[in-house]
Design a protein around this motif. Structure first.
Motif, PDB file in Angstrom:
ATOM      1  N   SER A 233       0.831  -1.241  -0.044  1.00 12.48           N
ATOM      2  CA  SER A 233      -0.001   0.017  -0.018  1.00 12.48           C
ATOM      3  C   SER A 233       0.964   1.309   0.094  1.00 12.48           C
ATOM      4  O   SER A 233       2.136   1.309   0.178  1.00 12.48           O
ATOM      5  CB  SER A 233      -0.784   0.015   1.258  1.00 12.48           C
ATOM      6  OG  SER A 233      -0.244  -0.005   2.429  1.00 12.48           O
ATOM      7  N   SER A 235       1.643   3.786   1.950  1.00  9.68           N
ATOM      8  CA  SER A 235       2.602   4.000   3.260  1.00  9.68           C
ATOM      9  C   SER A 235       3.836   3.085   3.065  1.00  9.68           C
ATOM     10  O   SER A 235       4.784   3.290   3.933  1.00  9.68           O
ATOM     11  CB  SER A 235       1.573   4.035   4.561  1.00  9.68           C
ATOM     12  OG  SER A 235       1.395   2.483   4.617  1.00  9.68           O
ATOM     13  N   ARG A 238       8.272   3.887   0.900  1.00 14.46           N
ATOM     14  CA  ARG A 238       9.610   4.132   1.203  1.00 14.46           C
ATOM     15  C   ARG A 238      10.192   2.845   1.886  1.00 14.46           C
ATOM     16  O   ARG A 238      11.729   2.713   1.468  1.00 14.46           O
ATOM     17  CB  ARG A 238       9.620   4.969   2.612  1.00 14.46           C
ATOM     18  CG  ARG A 238      11.030   5.427   3.276  1.00 14.46           C
ATOM     19  CD  ARG A 238      10.914   6.301   4.447  1.00 14.46           C
ATOM     20  NE  ARG A 238      10.127   5.703   5.428  1.00 14.46           N
ATOM     21  CZ  ARG A 238      10.698   4.812   6.429  1.00 14.46           C
ATOM     22  NH1 ARG A 238      12.085   4.502   6.206  1.00 14.46           N
ATOM     23  NH2 ARG A 238       9.918   4.146   7.407  1.00 14.46           N
ATOM     24  N   ARG A 304      -4.365   1.870  -1.513  1.00 13.20           N
ATOM     25  CA  ARG A 304      -4.951   1.488  -0.197  1.00 13.20           C
ATOM     26  C   ARG A 304      -4.806  -0.013   0.157  1.00 13.20           C
ATOM     27  O   ARG A 304      -4.777  -0.807  -0.801  1.00 13.20           O
ATOM     28  CB  ARG A 304      -6.361   2.115  -0.040  1.00 13.20           C
ATOM     29  CG  ARG A 304      -7.306   1.300  -1.247  1.00 13.20           C
ATOM     30  CD  ARG A 304      -8.740   2.046  -0.984  1.00 13.20           C
ATOM     31  NE  ARG A 304      -9.614   1.282  -1.867  1.00 13.20           N
ATOM     32  CZ  ARG A 304     -10.219   0.093  -1.868  1.00 13.20           C
ATOM     33  NH1 ARG A 304      -9.808  -0.697  -0.895  1.00 13.20           N
ATOM     34  NH2 ARG A 304     -11.133  -0.260  -2.934  1.00 13.20           N
ATOM     35  N   ASP A 335       2.253  -2.524   7.721  1.00  6.30           N
ATOM     36  CA  ASP A 335       2.791  -1.372   8.205  1.00  6.30           C
ATOM     37  C   ASP A 335       1.426  -0.595   8.918  1.00  6.30           C
ATOM     38  O   ASP A 335       1.545   0.747   9.254  1.00  6.30           O
ATOM     39  CB  ASP A 335       3.542  -0.368   7.361  1.00  6.30           C
ATOM     40  CG  ASP A 335       2.735   0.339   6.481  1.00  6.30           C
ATOM     41  OD1 ASP A 335       1.589   0.012   6.128  1.00  6.30           O
ATOM     42  OD2 ASP A 335       3.148   1.417   6.049  1.00  6.30           O
ATOM     43  N   SER A 364       2.644   2.555  13.730  1.00  3.07           N
ATOM     44  CA  SER A 364       1.080   2.572  13.806  1.00  3.07           C
ATOM     45  C   SER A 364       0.570   1.560  15.066  1.00  3.07           C
ATOM     46  O   SER A 364       1.400   0.990  15.749  1.00  3.07           O
ATOM     47  CB  SER A 364       0.534   1.653  12.592  1.00  3.07           C
ATOM     48  OG  SER A 364       0.805   2.605  11.327  1.00  3.07           O
TER      49      SER A 364
END
Length: 422
Positions: A233, A235, A238, A304, A335, A364
């Protein structure tokens, strides 16, 4: 303070030493043995980015003077001095090792050495901070990773490892990303390493650690299919770009090599869509993430997250398409932001020969995953969750111990309920 194997302690907290010295001691069974301490200066990728990051008797000092190796040959045999303030910001970890020179050829092994210890000293004050005695459990190994000094939230921590490996210095060099050919080491060392190198695979050290973990948990006779599900997704972008996901894949592959007769790791990726990818093996794991994921334009990525479809496909593969008596061990990397509907999937799958090991990476809260162990309505507890703020900061030894923490109890319970055969 005496340290135990596997113990982690803060080295630089309130009383920050400018320099730390690592004194190595041992008693060798024969004067013909040649034993050497060394330090590998590692980047966040857990590798030496240049030859100068390998500090040993043949290259005793880092170019900027941050790390220095000195031979003592007294009660303390050797010492490695570290000036913390001089260390480059690119150095995320220092691995300290002890090796037997040409051990396999001369049949010199760790069982021939007694009284191995490491003293960690505040050089500025001459004060011994910690002492780590190790090696009593070693036998045919010719190399030891004694421990690691690593950055942690702006401070430095120590991980007491004390794990042995075969292959000597050559195996360690390969594991930490050093090229043996054309090295700046002394000719006789380079020749010896070149002779040993062809038999060493970059993943061999990690397989050794998995084997140690399996022995501790009495799982050496367990066979299983192993799969990994990778969150892709938005996030996660990186972590794909900086090599973390490739590192995850390589470290989990070592588990598959020990459980699966074919030595292969099944791979899925998902965001709001999912894709089964080619299984990965020791022969083709290099650049797997780049070649099969990042450079694959047909893969939907960085959208998403929706875990349900990919979990349904995992179940379909192992219970319909490839129905087998072997259990499946699934490592699920995420994550954060897991949809609550996975609880229904996991509950329904409790009668299937699949164990789900979820690994949360990052900061998270992982609210849904934290409640897996308390979910009711299942025949067996078929899922576990572990949280890692920074995947690269955890040692292989601790990673494998935590990954395999609940799998043994699930195997026993699933066998009692006749979900699997043992």
């Amino acid at each position: 303070m005496q340290l135990k194997k596997g113990q982690r302690i803060m080295v630089t907290k309130e009383n920050l030493p400018n320099r730390i010295s690592f004194f190595f001691g041992w008693n060798q069974g024969s004067q013909a043995m040649s034993i050497d301490a060394a330090a590998f200066l590692l980047s966040s990728r857990n590798r030496c980015e240049q030859d100068e990051d390998f500090i040993f008797y043949g290259h005793p000092q880092a170019p900027n003077g941050s790390v220095e190796h000195v031979v003592l040959k007294k009660e303390d045999q050797e010492v490695i001095h570290v000036s913390l303030a001089k260390l480059s910001d690119d150095i995320a970890k220092i691995a300290f090792t002890v090796t037997i020179y040409d051990g396999e050829a001369l049949d010199h092994r760790m069982k021939d050495i007694t009284g191995m210890y490491l003293r960690i000293v505040n050089t500025d004050l001459g004060e011994e901070l910690y002492r780590f005695e190790y090696g009593s459990d070693l036998s045919l190994e010719t190399a030891v990773v004694v421990g690691e000094l690593y950055r942690h939230h702006g401070e430095w921590k120590w991980n007491a490892i004390g794990s042995g490996f075969e292959g000597g210095m050559a195996a360690l060099c390969i594991n930490y990303g050093l090229e043996l050919e054309g090295s700046t080491q002394e000719p006789e060392v380079a020749v010896s390493m070149a002779m040993e190198a062809p038999t060493i695979s970059p993943i061999d050290l990690r397989k050794k650690l998995v084997q140690i973990t399996l022995e501790k948990k009495r799982m050496t006779d367990v066979a299983a299919r192993v799969g990994i599900v990778l969150d892709i997704s938005g996030s996660m972008q990186r972590l794909y770009r900086n090599g973390t996901v490739q590192d995850v894949l390589e470290r989990i592959l070592a588990v598959a090599c020990k459980f699966d007769d074919n030595g292969s790791l099944d791979v899925w990726i998902y965001d709001n869509e999912f894709r089964r990818l080619p299984s990965v093996t020791e022969k083709d794991f290099h650049h797997y993430v780049t070649d099969h994921i990042l450079n694959n334009a047909s893969i939907h990525k960085f959208g998403r997250n929706n875990e349900v479809p990919v979990m349904e496909d995992v179940i379909r593969k192992y219970t319909v398409e490839e129905d087998s008596e072997l259990p499946a061990f699934i490592i699920f990397i995420n994550d954060g932001g897991v949809v609550k509907a996975i609880r229904k999937i996991i509950t329904a799958a409790a009668v299937q020969p699949i164990f789900w090991q979820f690994v949360g990476i990052g900061e998270s809260d992982f609210e849904v995953l934290k409640r897996l162990d308390t979910m009711e309505g299942r025949v067996v507890d078929n899922a576990n969750f572990m949280h890692l703020n920074d995947f690269k900061s955890i040692s292989d030894e601790e990673l494998y111990d935590r990954l395999l923490n609940e799998f043994p109890s699930w195997l026993k319970e699933a066998a009692l309920k006749r979900i699997i055969r043992m």
